[in-house]
Design a protein around this motif. Sequence first.
Motif, PDB file in Angstrom:
ATOM      1  N   LEU A  69      41.131  34.070  45.871  1.00 24.68           N
ATOM      2  CA  LEU A  69      40.985  35.278  45.066  1.00 24.68           C
ATOM      3  C   LEU A  69      39.508  35.671  44.948  1.00 24.68           C
ATOM      4  CD1 LEU A  69      43.453  34.525  42.120  1.00 24.68           C
ATOM      5  CD2 LEU A  69      43.866  35.897  44.153  1.00 24.68           C
ATOM      6  N   PRO A  70      39.232  36.971  44.868  1.00 27.07           N
ATOM      7  CA  PRO A  70      37.850  37.418  44.657  1.00 27.07           C
ATOM      8  C   PRO A  70      37.294  36.891  43.335  1.00 27.07           C
ATOM      9  CG  PRO A  70      39.256  39.261  45.293  1.00 27.07           C
ATOM     10  CD  PRO A  70      40.160  38.103  45.006  1.00 27.07           C
ATOM     11  N   GLU A  71      35.993  36.832  43.240  1.00 23.26           N
ATOM     12  CA  GLU A  71      35.345  36.310  42.035  1.00 23.26           C
ATOM     13  C   GLU A  71      35.566  37.195  40.808  1.00 23.26           C
ATOM     14  OE1 GLU A  71      33.951  33.399  41.620  1.00 23.26           O
ATOM     15  OE2 GLU A  71      34.442  32.919  43.711  1.00 23.26           O
ATOM     16  N   ILE A  72      36.030  38.440  41.030  1.00 24.08           N
ATOM     17  CA  ILE A  72      36.251  39.319  39.881  1.00 24.08           C
ATOM     18  C   ILE A  72      37.392  38.816  39.011  1.00 24.08           C
ATOM     19  CG2 ILE A  72      35.372  41.381  41.024  1.00 24.08           C
ATOM     20  CD1 ILE A  72      38.282  42.211  41.538  1.00 24.08           C
ATOM     21  N   PHE A  73      38.276  37.970  39.578  1.00 23.85           N
ATOM     22  CA  PHE A  73      39.356  37.403  38.785  1.00 23.85           C
ATOM     23  C   PHE A  73      38.813  36.182  38.054  1.00 23.85           C
ATOM     24  CE2 PHE A  73      41.876  39.212  42.433  1.00 23.85           C
ATOM     25  CZ  PHE A  73      42.293  40.324  41.723  1.00 23.85           C
ATOM     26  N   GLN A  74      38.607  36.362  36.768  1.00 19.76           N
ATOM     27  CA  GLN A  74      38.064  35.268  35.971  1.00 19.76           C
ATOM     28  C   GLN A  74      39.200  34.508  35.293  1.00 19.76           C
ATOM     29  OE1 GLN A  74      34.852  34.455  36.130  1.00 19.76           O
ATOM     30  NE2 GLN A  74      34.424  36.181  37.490  1.00 19.76           N
ATOM     31  N   GLU A  75      39.310  34.634  33.999  1.00 20.13           N
ATOM     32  CA  GLU A  75      40.318  33.892  33.244  1.00 20.13           C
ATOM     33  C   GLU A  75      41.669  34.603  33.316  1.00 20.13           C
ATOM     34  OE1 GLU A  75      39.890  31.646  29.103  1.00 20.13           O
ATOM     35  OE2 GLU A  75      40.150  33.803  28.840  1.00 20.13           O
TER      36      GLU A  75
END
Length: 588
Positions: A69-75
């Motif tokens: 997943l891209p880093e924009i998906f955090q918690e």
Amino acid sequence: MRIAILNKDRCQPRRCSKECEKYCPGVRTGDETIIFGDGGKPLISEELCVGCGICINKCPFKAIMIIGLPEIFQEPAHRYGSNGFVLFGLPVPRVGKVTGILGPNGIGKSTCVQILSGSLIPNFGQEKGDWDTVLENYAGTALYDYFQAVVDGKVRVSQKPQYVDQIPKVFKGKTSELLEKTDERKVMDELIDYLDLKGVIDRKISELSGGELQRVAIAACAARDAQFYFFDEISPYLDIYQRINVARLIQKLSKDRAILVIEHDLAILDMLADVVHIAYGKPTGFGVVTLPKSVRVGINQYLKGYLPEENIRIRPEAIKFEIHPPREDSQFKSMITFKGFSKKYGDGFSLEVAGGNLREGEVLGIVGPNGIGKSTFVKVFAGEIKPEERDTEIEVKISYKPQYIKADTSVRVQDFLCGITKRFGTSYYEAEISSPLQLEEIYDSLLTDLSGGELQRVAIAACLSQEAEIYILDEPSAHLDVEQRSMVTKVLNRFAENNQKTALVVDHDIYMIDMLSQRLMVFEGKPSVYGEALGPFNMETGMNKFLKNLGITFRRDEETKRPRVNNFGSRLDREQKENGNYYYSASN
């Protein structure tokens, strides 16, 4: 960010050699990248996994997904345990608004509803969730006030289930008894009139058709006194008349309440919702819910497969619509010419059918309200019903997919399809039917364990697997999401053209009929009393005739060329009606 997903229903460690562990590079170097837990199922460490994909390819049951997943998906908002489905983001219910969720099946829409109803506490990827953490995470957002009301017990929820055909399994009484139990707002008489339920009020729930069960479920949901209403797919089994009625009912209900709707009929969603959230991701793996978008923008972005605000491509190809209706093609050969016939059921319903012809390599759309004789018409062709005139029997071989599908035997999907056709397993079958209908992933599932959408896809494949000249499919769109409907249209068009067969498709999804059909048959009359089958017409003539009966007009969206319902009484609506141009405006 990397997540590992294990489909526990598909994973069968007793029937394999534990290939995921055996071939994992991490395990072979001494790391505990994959271990087997107390339940006998593998546990995959996302921290140690290098994302090589070997376990995905080696697993004989295709039970593993490793997703980067891209880093924009955090918690995440919620996760179903280790190696379980992950949900990012939540829709925001708004009082006085109808909020739509648009996305494929298995992407987390039902999880969103469970969370918003308070029956599931978001755990943000941890072992257990608690409301204090939820309020802390959503402080300063619109969801904070909503969840605070949920915690304080100020939010009552009314929910219409997706699969209404399951209602008779949990309720055995009369329709009136069910509706009386839910009439908390004392509006049931009004709802019965509006949804045309007078004829079923004294009948048992077990005796109702799918369309009748759908309207009863909608009435029961709308009659409850709640602050948050959730309608999960209002269109299955309803004709276009009934769908529009229900859409207007929900809009009226939303004036002082929050309403969330999941719907795959884009014409109805476009007409019904004020805003939409797009849900995307990997079905059964992870789902992402976007921020709200205007209905037109959201649907157009979804069809194009690219979300510019999120800078995410959710589909390799756009779902496209023809700018103009298909034209008559002199190269089409006539397969059969059928004489006019009639069918009468005692002193009840009667159907009159004008003569016509069916052509090789075409898909013929069939439209009209429920109870008008469409199913009777196709059953005459299928040989299930004999017409009044004995000399009108159709002497061609028919393959028929009925409207209501039921799995009667507990056999595997693969064994079921293999028993129907010798083509099963060939490169043609895999490329033209199995792969586009996404059947490989359910080959090992039992028919009785399939969801409504999965069973629908198997039924379509079974119909196309038969050796026949005419293929008849009654409501193939039911329980399918937008991508699956688009793929079914491509499968049917390619099948008819490549094999020089004729397909007759009965459906109420205007988008699907628009993409699918070369010509159209229109059914008119008085439901349950008499019906008249007219045509086949070319698409423009047929749709104009059909929409005139409906009293609505369509225009083409400038970007995607998809049909859009004009607001009733709007300038464009009035102009098109005056010109007799219900399907396309002059500017198209």
